[in-house]
Design an enzyme around this catalytic site. Structure first.
Site, PDB file in Angstrom:
ATOM      1  N   SER A  29       0.973  -1.204   0.017  1.00  0.00           N
ATOM      2  CA  SER A  29      -0.071  -0.042  -0.048  1.00  0.00           C
ATOM      3  C   SER A  29       0.831   1.119   0.003  1.00  0.00           C
ATOM      4  O   SER A  29       0.707   2.326  -0.964  1.00  0.00           O
ATOM      5  CB  SER A  29      -0.960   0.082   1.204  1.00  0.00           C
ATOM      6  OG  SER A  29      -1.864  -0.994   1.230  1.00  0.00           O
ATOM      7  N   GLY A 101      -5.815  -3.935  -8.167  1.00  0.00           N
ATOM      8  CA  GLY A 101      -6.913  -3.160  -8.001  1.00  0.00           C
ATOM      9  C   GLY A 101      -6.468  -1.930  -7.313  1.00  0.00           C
ATOM     10  O   GLY A 101      -6.906  -0.784  -7.833  1.00  0.00           O
ATOM     11  N   ARG A 129     -13.148  -6.948 -12.068  1.00  0.00           N
ATOM     12  CA  ARG A 129     -13.330  -6.392 -10.805  1.00  0.00           C
ATOM     13  C   ARG A 129     -14.231  -5.122 -10.815  1.00  0.00           C
ATOM     14  O   ARG A 129     -13.772  -4.353 -12.112  1.00  0.00           O
ATOM     15  CB  ARG A 129     -12.157  -6.091 -10.021  1.00  0.00           C
ATOM     16  CG  ARG A 129     -11.392  -7.460  -9.640  1.00  0.00           C
ATOM     17  CD  ARG A 129     -10.208  -7.042  -8.928  1.00  0.00           C
ATOM     18  NE  ARG A 129     -10.429  -6.640  -7.587  1.00  0.00           N
ATOM     19  CZ  ARG A 129      -9.253  -6.251  -6.732  1.00  0.00           C
ATOM     20  NH1 ARG A 129      -7.882  -6.248  -7.253  1.00  0.00           N
ATOM     21  NH2 ARG A 129      -9.413  -5.732  -5.905  1.00  0.00           N
ATOM     22  N   GLN A 176      -9.413   2.228  -0.893  1.00  0.00           N
ATOM     23  CA  GLN A 176      -8.902   2.368  -2.306  1.00  0.00           C
ATOM     24  C   GLN A 176     -10.047   3.382  -2.846  1.00  0.00           C
ATOM     25  O   GLN A 176      -9.460   4.532  -3.564  1.00  0.00           O
ATOM     26  CB  GLN A 176      -9.124   1.188  -3.159  1.00  0.00           C
ATOM     27  CG  GLN A 176      -8.351   0.033  -2.835  1.00  0.00           C
ATOM     28  CD  GLN A 176      -8.563  -1.127  -3.914  1.00  0.00           C
ATOM     29  OE1 GLN A 176      -9.351  -1.276  -4.718  1.00  0.00           O
ATOM     30  NE2 GLN A 176      -7.600  -2.139  -3.499  1.00  0.00           N
ATOM     31  N   ASP A 327      -7.377  -7.986   3.962  1.00  0.00           N
ATOM     32  CA  ASP A 327      -6.661  -8.934   3.237  1.00  0.00           C
ATOM     33  C   ASP A 327      -6.041 -10.136   3.829  1.00  0.00           C
ATOM     34  O   ASP A 327      -5.574 -11.000   3.044  1.00  0.00           O
ATOM     35  CB  ASP A 327      -5.419  -8.093   2.486  1.00  0.00           C
ATOM     36  CG  ASP A 327      -5.939  -7.153   1.479  1.00  0.00           C
ATOM     37  OD1 ASP A 327      -6.749  -7.364   0.736  1.00  0.00           O
ATOM     38  OD2 ASP A 327      -5.330  -6.068   1.353  1.00  0.00           O
ATOM     39  N   LYS A 354     -12.776  -9.009  -4.245  1.00  0.00           N
ATOM     40  CA  LYS A 354     -11.423  -8.832  -4.302  1.00  0.00           C
ATOM     41  C   LYS A 354     -10.944  -9.363  -5.664  1.00  0.00           C
ATOM     42  O   LYS A 354     -11.434  -9.642  -6.754  1.00  0.00           O
ATOM     43  CB  LYS A 354     -10.578  -9.230  -3.267  1.00  0.00           C
ATOM     44  CG  LYS A 354     -10.985  -8.570  -1.698  1.00  0.00           C
ATOM     45  CD  LYS A 354     -10.108  -7.326  -2.077  1.00  0.00           C
ATOM     46  CE  LYS A 354      -9.957  -6.806  -0.511  1.00  0.00           C
ATOM     47  NZ  LYS A 354      -9.167  -5.368  -0.608  1.00  0.00           N
ATOM     48  N   ARG A 358     -13.279 -14.275  -2.403  1.00  0.00           N
ATOM     49  CA  ARG A 358     -12.215 -14.778  -1.504  1.00  0.00           C
ATOM     50  C   ARG A 358     -12.793 -15.844  -0.414  1.00  0.00           C
ATOM     51  O   ARG A 358     -12.398 -16.729  -0.002  1.00  0.00           O
ATOM     52  CB  ARG A 358     -11.491 -13.722  -0.674  1.00  0.00           C
ATOM     53  CG  ARG A 358     -10.032 -13.257  -1.906  1.00  0.00           C
ATOM     54  CD  ARG A 358      -9.236 -12.339  -1.036  1.00  0.00           C
ATOM     55  NE  ARG A 358      -8.156 -12.059  -1.854  1.00  0.00           N
ATOM     56  CZ  ARG A 358      -7.560 -11.011  -1.697  1.00  0.00           C
ATOM     57  NH1 ARG A 358      -7.445 -10.000  -0.918  1.00  0.00           N
ATOM     58  NH2 ARG A 358      -6.485 -10.661  -2.618  1.00  0.00           N
ATOM     59  N   ARG A 403      -3.227 -14.149  -2.640  1.00  0.00           N
ATOM     60  CA  ARG A 403      -3.380 -14.212  -1.378  1.00  0.00           C
ATOM     61  C   ARG A 403      -3.985 -15.747  -1.042  1.00  0.00           C
ATOM     62  O   ARG A 403      -3.807 -16.554  -0.166  1.00  0.00           O
ATOM     63  CB  ARG A 403      -4.327 -13.253  -0.522  1.00  0.00           C
ATOM     64  CG  ARG A 403      -3.631 -11.950  -0.449  1.00  0.00           C
ATOM     65  CD  ARG A 403      -4.002 -10.967   0.452  1.00  0.00           C
ATOM     66  NE  ARG A 403      -3.587  -9.720   0.049  1.00  0.00           N
ATOM     67  CZ  ARG A 403      -2.188  -9.189   0.265  1.00  0.00           C
ATOM     68  NH1 ARG A 403      -1.541  -9.993   0.772  1.00  0.00           N
ATOM     69  NH2 ARG A 403      -2.239  -7.979  -0.165  1.00  0.00           N
TER      70      ARG A 403
END
Length: 448
Positions: A29, A101, A129, A176, A327, A354, A358, A403
């Site tokens: 980030s 993203g 997305r 975001q 996350d 995501k 997920r 992830r």
């Protein structure tokens, strides 16, 4: 197939003790924001510790396309010569943001109040997305967006020639979206105001202040109100990127579930808007301690020591904590499989949009490995089997999601049978040294 390579199958086998020091990469980030704000400043920003994963490298290429000079020297230090707020040039080609993203949404915000046009695309995952959550508030500034049905990439943004400041309440917790609006507000006159009903990671606010923007955050009855005064001249900075807590989650969780483990993860960012996982693990009974707490570049950091924790208990994770660990829920669900009792996770609908859905991806893989999972639109429950009792033996689909891939590889270190991932290639987007780092600690992860 991953966005940048052919599929890479990996299999994780039961491992002996994980020991040593895990030098995880720089915070993703903060790395994205360092490059973008450096490109919007006047003068040279110097960045050390930048995460050199594909996501961040795509953002570096994008900043070059918008006219900034972005150079990596032989020592691994990055130098960004910015063009100033509102100084972006129109790119000559489509901007490919790969799998990120964060990258595409923040860059859209940064260019939306410049009088230029840019077209964005990404890999197969990113192009599925939703982008309307960003393009809707950017339209309030005067920007226009044309994309595929459902507000998806590829998408062209026509920046506002005469931007106006906005007052915007973020409808769902999203750093975001908040960040995109604040970056757009930099080149709008007057004050742009963003209201968060639930706090999300505040790296953008901290970094804007560090670069010299006038930004004020207040807690009110409406929520967290962030007021940015537009059209500043941003001052270049020297930035030391702390190591990524989201990446640290993987060696930390691996140590917690693997017998005999003792792993030190140094210099981890512990921004309170990011550290929810570590608080949750401690509540579950994990042997996790903070050493040498300090502050670097306006961000709290510490060294984390994680040891094998055989008596983990399932808990109900407070929904208010979701934004600070969104996350990390995939790898938390793996730890939950080795706990006794149910781990309940609510208020997590963001996980469904995501890099993959997920919740669905983790639920399917955990069930295939013998773990009971219940799930709904914004919640899921993992019923743990306790240490030594998780069967494993499954092959999991990564769904082009780094992830998901890493979480199931962590799972295989403590299951009765190995756990495979169909494509671990996407791991390079955020944690390019994952395979080597885990091997150095003692993990048995094999290709093929």
């Amino acid at each position: 197939m991953s966005g940048h390579a052919t599929p890479i199958r990996m299999t994780s086998h039961k491992s002996g003790p994980l020991t040593g020091q895990a030098d995880v990469p720089g915070d993703k980030s903060i790395s994205h924001r360092s490059l973008i704000l450096g490109a919007m400043a006047v003068g040279e920003t110097v960045i050390t510790g930048l995460l050199e994963g594909e996501d961040v490298l795509d953002t570096a290429r994008a900043m070059r396309a918008f006219g900034a000079e972005v150079i990596r020297d032989e020592a691994g230090t990055w130098h960004v010569h910015g063009v100033g707020v509102g100084g972006f040039a129109e790119p000559g080609n489509v901007i490919d943001c790969g799998n990120s993203g964060t990258g595409v949404r923040l860059i859209m915000g940064a260019m939306a109040t410049c009088p230029i046009t840019a077209t964005f695309t990404g890999d197969a995952s990113l192009n599925k997305r939703p982008m309307a959550r960003v393009t809707d508030p950017l339209a309030l500034f005067g920007a226009k967006a044309v994309g595929r049905s459902g507000g998806r990439l590829p998408m062209t943004i026509v920046g506002a020639a005469d931007p106006v400041p906005v007052r915007y309440t973020v409808p769902v917790p999203s750093a975001q979206v908040k960040s995109a609006v604040l970056l757009a507000g930099l080149n709008a006159p007057g004050q742009t105001i963003v209201i968060e009903q639930e706090a999300t990671r505040d790296h953008t606010e901290r970094m804007l202040a560090g670069f010299g923007a006038e930004i004020v955050t207040q807690e009110t009855d409406e929520g967290r109100v962030i007021t940015l005064t537009g059209q500043p001249e941003l001052r270049p900075q020297t930035i030391v990127v702390p190591r990524d807590p989201s990446s640290a989650a993987f060696p930390v969780c691996a140590a917690i579930i693997t017998p005999g483990s003792d792993v030190l993860v140094p210099n981890i960012g512990l921004n309170p808007t990011r550290a929810g996982l570590f608080a949750t693990l401690r509540e579950m009974g994990a042997d996790l301690s903070y050493e040498n707490p300090r502050e670097e570049g306006g961000e709290p950091v510490a060294d984390l020591r994680a040891r094998f924790s055989p008596d983990l208990k399932g808990i109900e994770v407070p929904p208010a904590r979701a934004a600070s660990m969104i996350d990390e829920y995939p790898v938390l669900s793996v730890v939950a499989a080795f706990a006794q009792g149910q781990t309940v996770m609510r208020g997590v609908k963001e996980l469904r949009v995501k890099e993959s859905d997920r919740i669905e991806a983790m639920a399917a893989g955990l069930r295939a490995g013998g773990v009971a999972v219940e799930d709904g639109p914004d919640w899921w429950i993992v019923t743990g089997l306790g240490h030594g009792n998780v069967p494993g033996g499954q092959t999991c689909a990564s769904h082009l999601d780094h992830r998901i891939a890493m979480s199931f590889l962590i799972m295989g270190m403590a299951t009765q049978e190995p756990v495979s991932v169909d494509d671990a290639g996407p791991i390079s987007t955020s944690f390019p040294i994952f395979e080597a780092l885990m091997a150095d600690l003692g993990a048995d992860i094999r290709r093929g």
